[in-house]
Design a protein around this motif. Structure first.
Motif, PDB file in Angstrom:
ATOM      1  N   ASP A   1      -6.035  28.799  83.282  1.00  0.00           N
ATOM      2  CA  ASP A   1      -7.302  28.638  83.984  1.00  0.00           C
ATOM      3  C   ASP A   1      -8.405  28.107  83.076  1.00  0.00           C
ATOM      4  OD1 ASP A   1      -6.111  29.491  86.333  1.00  0.00           O
ATOM      5  OD2 ASP A   1      -6.710  31.577  86.040  1.00  0.00           O
ATOM      6  N   GLN A   2      -8.416  28.519  81.809  1.00  0.00           N
ATOM      7  CA  GLN A   2      -9.420  28.006  80.878  1.00  0.00           C
ATOM      8  C   GLN A   2      -9.177  26.535  80.567  1.00  0.00           C
ATOM      9  OE1 GLN A   2      -9.548  30.573  77.451  1.00  0.00           O
ATOM     10  NE2 GLN A   2     -10.492  32.229  78.574  1.00  0.00           N
ATOM     11  N   ALA A   3      -7.922  26.135  80.534  1.00  0.00           N
ATOM     12  CA  ALA A   3      -7.610  24.736  80.227  1.00  0.00           C
ATOM     13  C   ALA A   3      -7.825  23.829  81.436  1.00  0.00           C
ATOM     14  CB  ALA A   3      -6.170  24.616  79.728  1.00  0.00           C
ATOM     15  N   ASP A   4      -7.664  24.337  82.648  1.00  0.00           N
ATOM     16  CA  ASP A   4      -7.789  23.547  83.877  1.00  0.00           C
ATOM     17  C   ASP A   4      -9.261  23.390  84.245  1.00  0.00           C
ATOM     18  OD1 ASP A   4      -7.329  22.218  86.260  1.00  0.00           O
ATOM     19  OD2 ASP A   4      -6.599  23.987  87.324  1.00  0.00           O
ATOM     20  N   LEU A   5      -9.927  22.467  83.579  1.00  0.00           N
ATOM     21  CA  LEU A   5     -11.375  22.325  83.693  1.00  0.00           C
ATOM     22  C   LEU A   5     -11.846  21.973  85.102  1.00  0.00           C
ATOM     23  CD1 LEU A   5     -12.082  20.401  80.362  1.00  0.00           C
ATOM     24  CD2 LEU A   5     -12.365  22.849  80.832  1.00  0.00           C
ATOM     25  N   ASP A   6     -11.081  21.145  85.815  1.00  0.00           N
ATOM     26  CA  ASP A   6     -11.505  20.759  87.156  1.00  0.00           C
ATOM     27  C   ASP A   6     -10.894  21.638  88.250  1.00  0.00           C
ATOM     28  OD1 ASP A   6      -8.907  19.831  87.123  1.00  0.00           O
ATOM     29  OD2 ASP A   6      -9.433  17.722  87.412  1.00  0.00           O
ATOM     30  N   HIS A   7     -10.162  22.663  87.846  1.00  0.00           N
ATOM     31  CA  HIS A   7      -9.603  23.673  88.758  1.00  0.00           C
ATOM     32  C   HIS A   7      -8.790  23.062  89.892  1.00  0.00           C
ATOM     33  CE1 HIS A   7     -12.087  26.386  86.508  1.00  0.00           C
ATOM     34  NE2 HIS A   7     -13.158  25.698  86.823  1.00  0.00           N
ATOM     35  N   ASN A   8      -7.990  22.040  89.548  1.00  0.00           N
ATOM     36  CA  ASN A   8      -7.142  21.413  90.560  1.00  0.00           C
ATOM     37  C   ASN A   8      -5.689  21.878  90.475  1.00  0.00           C
ATOM     38  OD1 ASN A   8      -6.305  20.108  88.247  1.00  0.00           O
ATOM     39  ND2 ASN A   8      -6.398  18.047  89.119  1.00  0.00           N
ATOM     40  N   GLY A   9      -5.409  22.867  89.618  1.00  0.00           N
ATOM     41  CA  GLY A   9      -4.052  23.390  89.509  1.00  0.00           C
ATOM     42  C   GLY A   9      -3.154  22.587  88.591  1.00  0.00           C
ATOM     43  N   VAL A  10      -3.738  21.638  87.859  1.00  0.00           N
ATOM     44  CA  VAL A  10      -2.988  20.797  86.922  1.00  0.00           C
ATOM     45  C   VAL A  10      -3.797  20.669  85.639  1.00  0.00           C
ATOM     46  CG1 VAL A  10      -1.994  18.505  86.508  1.00  0.00           C
ATOM     47  CG2 VAL A  10      -1.961  19.466  88.813  1.00  0.00           C
ATOM     48  N   VAL A  11      -3.143  20.898  84.497  1.00  0.00           N
ATOM     49  CA  VAL A  11      -3.777  20.655  83.200  1.00  0.00           C
ATOM     50  C   VAL A  11      -3.238  19.325  82.709  1.00  0.00           C
ATOM     51  CG1 VAL A  11      -4.052  21.465  80.832  1.00  0.00           C
ATOM     52  CG2 VAL A  11      -3.991  23.117  82.708  1.00  0.00           C
ATOM     53  N   ASP A  12      -4.130  18.349  82.575  1.00  0.00           N
ATOM     54  CA  ASP A  12      -3.696  17.030  82.119  1.00  0.00           C
ATOM     55  C   ASP A  12      -4.048  16.818  80.649  1.00  0.00           C
ATOM     56  OD1 ASP A  12      -6.444  16.264  81.990  1.00  0.00           O
ATOM     57  OD2 ASP A  12      -6.384  15.556  84.058  1.00  0.00           O
ATOM     58  N   GLY A  13      -3.656  15.684  80.119  1.00  0.00           N
ATOM     59  CA  GLY A  13      -3.883  15.380  78.708  1.00  0.00           C
ATOM     60  C   GLY A  13      -5.349  15.448  78.316  1.00  0.00           C
ATOM     61  N   TYR A  14      -6.220  14.971  79.184  1.00  0.00           N
ATOM     62  CA  TYR A  14      -7.654  15.017  78.900  1.00  0.00           C
ATOM     63  C   TYR A  14      -8.120  16.465  78.745  1.00  0.00           C
ATOM     64  CZ  TYR A  14     -12.684  14.760  79.588  1.00  0.00           C
ATOM     65  OH  TYR A  14     -14.046  14.915  79.444  1.00  0.00           O
ATOM     66  N   GLU A  15      -7.679  17.339  79.632  1.00  0.00           N
ATOM     67  CA  GLU A  15      -8.111  18.739  79.577  1.00  0.00           C
ATOM     68  C   GLU A  15      -7.564  19.437  78.331  1.00  0.00           C
ATOM     69  OE1 GLU A  15      -8.695  19.864  84.244  1.00  0.00           O
ATOM     70  OE2 GLU A  15      -6.656  19.420  83.558  1.00  0.00           O
ATOM     71  N   ILE A  16      -6.359  19.073  77.924  1.00  0.00           N
ATOM     72  CA  ILE A  16      -5.812  19.645  76.685  1.00  0.00           C
ATOM     73  C   ILE A  16      -6.639  19.191  75.492  1.00  0.00           C
ATOM     74  CG2 ILE A  16      -3.828  19.599  75.111  1.00  0.00           C
ATOM     75  CD1 ILE A  16      -2.047  19.596  77.637  1.00  0.00           C
ATOM     76  N   LYS A  17      -6.980  17.919  75.459  1.00  0.00           N
ATOM     77  CA  LYS A  17      -7.835  17.401  74.360  1.00  0.00           C
ATOM     78  C   LYS A  17      -9.188  18.097  74.365  1.00  0.00           C
ATOM     79  CE  LYS A  17      -5.333  14.112  72.497  1.00  0.00           C
ATOM     80  NZ  LYS A  17      -4.526  14.513  71.380  1.00  0.00           N
ATOM     81  N   GLN A  18      -9.747  18.314  75.548  1.00  0.00           N
ATOM     82  CA  GLN A  18     -11.045  19.005  75.648  1.00  0.00           C
ATOM     83  C   GLN A  18     -10.934  20.432  75.112  1.00  0.00           C
ATOM     84  OE1 GLN A  18     -14.167  17.796  76.573  1.00  0.00           O
ATOM     85  NE2 GLN A  18     -13.005  15.938  76.237  1.00  0.00           N
ATOM     86  N   ALA A  19      -9.846  21.117  75.431  1.00  0.00           N
ATOM     87  CA  ALA A  19      -9.640  22.481  74.922  1.00  0.00           C
ATOM     88  C   ALA A  19      -9.533  22.464  73.405  1.00  0.00           C
ATOM     89  CB  ALA A  19      -8.398  23.100  75.546  1.00  0.00           C
ATOM     90  N   GLU A  20      -8.844  21.476  72.873  1.00  0.00           N
ATOM     91  CA  GLU A  20      -8.691  21.376  71.416  1.00  0.00           C
ATOM     92  C   GLU A  20     -10.007  21.062  70.723  1.00  0.00           C
ATOM     93  OE1 GLU A  20      -4.029  20.088  70.981  1.00  0.00           O
ATOM     94  OE2 GLU A  20      -5.476  18.507  71.408  1.00  0.00           O
ATOM     95  N   THR A  21     -10.851  20.272  71.337  1.00  0.00           N
ATOM     96  CA  THR A  21     -12.143  19.944  70.720  1.00  0.00           C
ATOM     97  C   THR A  21     -13.114  21.116  70.778  1.00  0.00           C
ATOM     98  OG1 THR A  21     -13.045  18.975  72.757  1.00  0.00           O
ATOM     99  CG2 THR A  21     -11.963  17.470  71.210  1.00  0.00           C
ATOM    100  N   ARG A  22     -12.893  22.067  71.679  1.00  0.00           N
ATOM    101  CA  ARG A  22     -13.755  23.254  71.748  1.00  0.00           C
ATOM    102  C   ARG A  22     -13.427  24.264  70.663  1.00  0.00           C
ATOM    103  NH1 ARG A  22     -12.722  22.962  77.534  1.00  0.00           N
ATOM    104  NH2 ARG A  22     -11.367  24.757  77.277  1.00  0.00           N
ATOM    105  N   LEU A  23     -12.304  24.066  69.981  1.00  0.00           N
ATOM    106  CA  LEU A  23     -11.948  24.982  68.897  1.00  0.00           C
ATOM    107  C   LEU A  23     -12.895  24.766  67.721  1.00  0.00           C
ATOM    108  CD1 LEU A  23      -8.062  24.666  68.925  1.00  0.00           C
ATOM    109  CD2 LEU A  23      -9.414  26.631  69.638  1.00  0.00           C
ATOM    110  N   PRO A  24     -13.328  25.852  67.074  1.00  0.00           N
ATOM    111  CA  PRO A  24     -14.225  25.689  65.905  1.00  0.00           C
ATOM    112  C   PRO A  24     -13.495  25.057  64.734  1.00  0.00           C
ATOM    113  CG  PRO A  24     -13.962  28.033  66.493  1.00  0.00           C
ATOM    114  CD  PRO A  24     -13.116  27.229  67.415  1.00  0.00           C
TER     115      PRO A  24
END
Length: 148
Positions: free
Chosen positions: A125-148
């Motif tokens: 759920d944290q990775a699925d930024l647009d809450h469409n039930g699919v985590v795509d490559g963009y959302e994974i990259k966004q999760a990785e960039t949020r890491l300190p």
């Protein structure tokens, strides 16, 4: 006048249920460290069973189904206190207890396979930024960039 009547109707339907809804609200997932977030991202990537770069909620549930046996260290079909010493060292024991409480939907002190597979999915759920039930490559990259 019509909107006032509709508002009044909604209040009479929703307000009596509010205390019940509040009691049934699931606990919030525990906060996780950057290392744990990276591990969660890696697990989300591992769940991509068809290697299309997108992870669906069904793929995540399938991945969790396969992971259950790994966590059920004593093979009794449930996750419980008996599995904790083998699963968590001293530093992760508290987090594991919080996650078990989150997944234990019937509050019997154990997490069944069904509770584990179908329970809350905070990493997904944290990775699925647009809450469409699919985590795509963009959302994974966004999760990785949020890491300190």
């Amino acid at each position: 006048m019509k909107s006032f009547a509709l508002s009044l109707l909604l209040c009479t339907l929703v307000l009596p249920a509010a205390p019940t809804l509040a009691r049934q609200a699931p606990p919030m997932p525990p906060a996780i460290s950057p290392e744990q977030m990276q591990q969660a991202i890696n697990r989300v990537k591992e769940a991509d069973s068809n290697h299309d770069g997108m992870i669906t909620r069904v793929e995540w549930q399938t991945y969790r189904t396969a992971q259950f046996s790994h966590f059920d260290r004593n093979g009794d079909g449930v996750l419980s206190e008996a599995d904790r010493p083998r699963l968590a060292g001293r530093r992760n024991g508290g987090r594991l207890a919080e996650m078990m409480a989150l997944l234990d939907q019937n509050h019997d002190g154990q997490v069944s396979r069904a509770e584990f597979v179908n329970g809350p999915m905070p990493a997904f759920d944290q990775a699925d930024l647009d809450h469409n039930g699919v985590v795509d490559g963009y959302e994974i990259k966004q999760a990785e960039t949020r890491l300190p």
